[in-house]
Design a protein around this motif. Structure first.
Motif, short mmCIF file in Angstrom:
data_model
loop_
_atom_site.label_atom_id
_atom_site.label_comp_id
_atom_site.label_asym_id
_atom_site.label_seq_id
_atom_site.Cartn_x
_atom_site.Cartn_y
_atom_site.Cartn_z
N GLU A 154 0.81 -1.21 0.00
CA GLU A 154 0.00 0.00 0.00
C GLU A 154 0.85 1.26 0.00
N THR A 155 2.01 1.20 0.61
CA THR A 155 2.87 2.38 0.70
C THR A 155 3.96 2.39 -0.37
N ASN A 156 3.88 1.47 -1.33
CA ASN A 156 4.81 1.43 -2.47
C ASN A 156 6.25 1.22 -2.04
N ARG A 157 6.44 0.41 -1.02
CA ARG A 157 7.80 0.09 -0.57
C ARG A 157 8.30 -1.15 -1.27
N ALA A 158 9.62 -1.29 -1.37
CA ALA A 158 10.22 -2.47 -1.99
C ALA A 158 9.83 -3.72 -1.20
N PRO A 159 9.52 -4.83 -1.90
CA PRO A 159 9.63 -5.06 -3.35
C PRO A 159 8.35 -4.74 -4.13
N PHE A 160 7.46 -3.91 -3.54
CA PHE A 160 6.21 -3.57 -4.20
C PHE A 160 6.24 -2.13 -4.72
N ASP A 161 7.39 -1.67 -5.18
CA ASP A 161 7.54 -0.28 -5.62
C ASP A 161 7.32 -0.12 -7.11
N MET A 162 6.50 -0.97 -7.71
CA MET A 162 6.23 -0.86 -9.15
C MET A 162 5.40 0.36 -9.48
#
Length: 231
Positions: A154-162
């Motif tokens: 939800e906060t666009n932190r790695a590894p979800f920074d796509m």
């Protein structure tokens, strides 16, 4: 170099420098381009309203539903900030960001449904108010891990920074924002990180029945540890 102090003051000076720069408006951009950063910051401030006052019990609070509404509106900020500049790069980034947020909103909703069933209330604070015994604690452990993973997304932190995809789309949906607008968008993003860390601490790692003076210091230490983990 004279203001570094070991690099601690560098983020502060970078933020001040951003607000001192000229704010440029792309040609053919929509009028909403100017207010999207303000909307993002406003949603961040509204999200902090889920914390109850000293006279409000979680039994009469529905902050989980309120939290879902606020987080779902963040998806619209991503799509608006990419559409308003009338730039193909920002538009591609906003589509990626919108798809990313919507995908993890479903996982977030399912996790919160489990929290509602186990805590017996539609408040984040019902779990901590009901106490932690060992068998329920073993049940809560995978839920907390799932919650932390979704918060990273939800906060666009790695590894979800796509969503930002800095290596591919040059900061994604906010590529056309400069100066103060760019700074406000990131203030709102880091404000949401602080909000989620506080919610996580108060919901799963803190007992509100602990006296305020003795409970505040451990609570802030836990929030700081979670923020260090996120950032």
């Amino acid at each position: 170099a004279g203001i570094s102090v070991g690099g601690i003051l560098q983020p502060v000076t970078d933020g001040m420098k951003l607000f001192m720069k000229e704010f440029t408006i792309p040609a053919n951009s929509a009028r909403i381009f100017l207010i999207v950063p303000s909307i993002s910051l406003l949603l961040c401030f509204i999200g902090w309203q889920i914390f109850p006052s000293s006279g409000l019990s979680s039994k009469c609070s529905n902050d989980i539903l309120f939290f879902l509404v606020v987080t779902s509106l963040n998806a619209h900020v991503a799509i608006m900030s990419g559409w308003a500049p009338n730039s193909k790069y920002a538009r591609v980034g906003s589509v990626r960001g919108f798809a990313h947020v919507i995908s993890y909103e479903i996982c977030l909703s399912i996790t919160l449904v489990v929290v509602i069933f186990l805590s017996g209330g539609i408040s984040f604070f019902s779990s901590s108010e009901n106490g932690w015994s060992l068998p329920p604690g073993l049940v809560w452990f995978p839920i907390v891990l799932s919650w932390l993973t979704i918060c990273l997304a939800e906060t666009n932190r790695a590894p979800f920074d796509m969503v930002e995809a800095e290596s591919e789309l040059v900061s994604g949906f906010n590529v056309e924002y400069s100066a103060g607008g760019f700074a406000v968008l990131f203030i709102a993003e880091y404000g949401m990180i602080m909000l989620l860390c506080t919610v996580t601490t108060w919901s799963f790692l803190q007992n509100p029945k602990v006296p305020a003076v003795s409970g505040m210091v451990p609570m802030f230490l836990k929030i700081g540890a979670l923020m260090f983990f996120f950032i």
